[in-house]
Design an enzyme around this catalytic site. Sequence first.
Site, mmCIF file in Angstrom:
data_model
loop_
_atom_site.group_PDB
_atom_site.id
_atom_site.type_symbol
_atom_site.label_atom_id
_atom_site.label_comp_id
_atom_site.label_asym_id
_atom_site.label_seq_id
_atom_site.Cartn_x
_atom_site.Cartn_y
_atom_site.Cartn_z
ATOM 1 N N ARG A 231 -27.486 48.811 54.283
ATOM 2 C CA ARG A 231 -27.756 49.190 52.792
ATOM 3 C C ARG A 231 -28.587 48.031 52.248
ATOM 4 O O ARG A 231 -28.400 47.036 52.729
ATOM 5 C CB ARG A 231 -26.420 48.963 51.903
ATOM 6 C CG ARG A 231 -25.535 50.333 51.852
ATOM 7 C CD ARG A 231 -26.182 51.524 51.482
ATOM 8 N NE ARG A 231 -25.347 52.584 51.487
ATOM 9 C CZ ARG A 231 -25.199 53.626 52.612
ATOM 10 N NH1 ARG A 231 -26.113 53.349 53.633
ATOM 11 N NH2 ARG A 231 -24.360 54.616 52.351
ATOM 12 N N GLU A 260 -33.908 53.267 46.161
ATOM 13 C CA GLU A 260 -34.317 54.185 46.894
ATOM 14 C C GLU A 260 -34.823 55.456 46.051
ATOM 15 O O GLU A 260 -33.849 55.697 45.232
ATOM 16 C CB GLU A 260 -33.310 54.664 47.982
ATOM 17 C CG GLU A 260 -33.187 53.406 48.962
ATOM 18 C CD GLU A 260 -31.930 53.762 50.183
ATOM 19 O OE1 GLU A 260 -31.702 54.924 50.275
ATOM 20 O OE2 GLU A 260 -31.809 52.978 50.866
ATOM 21 N N HIS A 279 -34.427 55.817 54.987
ATOM 22 C CA HIS A 279 -32.968 56.120 55.140
ATOM 23 C C HIS A 279 -32.567 57.297 55.797
ATOM 24 O O HIS A 279 -31.859 58.315 55.257
ATOM 25 C CB HIS A 279 -32.319 56.189 53.560
ATOM 26 C CG HIS A 279 -30.933 55.924 53.703
ATOM 27 N ND1 HIS A 279 -30.007 55.225 52.497
ATOM 28 C CD2 HIS A 279 -29.783 56.110 54.463
ATOM 29 C CE1 HIS A 279 -29.087 55.208 52.763
ATOM 30 N NE2 HIS A 279 -28.789 55.625 53.996
HETATM 31 C C1 DGY Z 1 -23.979 56.998 55.184
HETATM 32 O O1 DGY Z 1 -23.209 57.954 55.425
HETATM 33 O O2 DGY Z 1 -23.592 55.983 54.480
HETATM 34 C C2 DGY Z 1 -25.256 56.689 55.790
HETATM 35 O O3 DGY Z 1 -26.032 55.948 55.115
HETATM 36 C C3 DGY Z 1 -26.161 58.095 55.802
HETATM 37 O O4 DGY Z 1 -27.056 57.727 56.942
#
Ligand code: DGY
Length: 318
Positions: A231, A260, A279
Amino acid sequence: MNSVVVTQPLPPQLLAPLARYCDLQVLATDESLTPALLADARGLICLLTDRVDRALLDRAPGLDFVSSVSVGVDHVDVAALTERGIPLGHTPGVLVDTTADLAFALLLAAARRLGEADRFVRDGQWTPDERWTPSFFLGKDVSNATLGIVGLGAIGQAVARRAAGFDMQVLGWTPSGREIPGVESLPLDDLLARSDFVSVHVALTGDTRNLVSAERIAAMKPGAILVNTARGGIVDEEALARALDEEHIYAAGLDVYDREPLAADSPLLRHPRVVFAPHIGSATTRTRARMVELAVANAAAALAGARMPHCANPAVYG
Ligand code: DGY
């Protein structure tokens, strides 16, 4: 009141098992989640792009469950759900290998300057004057280098397995202090000081926000490469851009960002040695289908009054 709001169109055949138990209200791609939509809803199936906060929950008096099509739940106020006794479903496990593959792809691409190389060829810069010489497009070796994995959960461990195939020495740090065979566990600051590559795999929580801070980036091994598929809020992006400017950090491979989509004026964008992805860690056809299947299974359990198979706040079950 037996309606479930689904915030994006998902494959109808995967949603079909729910249609027997409830009325599905599937939003269109350009529609956003608003409190009004939840006024009469019993359940919510959401994505990581939906913000589920206290203000929204206060206006959803009949909400019995939330099921997110994601493993990360930082877009949801988990404490607010738990206080209200509302279970939150998520999708661990099924995206482990797919996300680890992308982390390794970014690591390799950053080390061998594949973003720059791709642009070089496309832009017609590969000419008789600019071609193979002993010093042309040099990058960094991955094989036999040292990889530091920040977060040894399932995805971090999957990255460690890939690194073993490249004869890398693997160091690891995890908030729980867990030990993994083949990984040398050590304090985070020692890991950062020793690693040629650092790959981030912790969840974003109050404790991990800004974990890879300006001070920690400054303390990384000179010439290191940073990869983040976890993240954005975990890494200080301004500090990373400065460290790239100063050539303290050699390159980065990034799939996630504090904001994002990444802002057009992000200082990271000026660095040719940052390999960007939007992402897409879990973005394969099979993995996304499996994520939806798990989210549907969580919702179906909640509708049946049963325990969700993958609940992010199991305290609600006492
Ligand atoms: C999640 O599921 O948290 C991922 O970041 C998706 O790619």
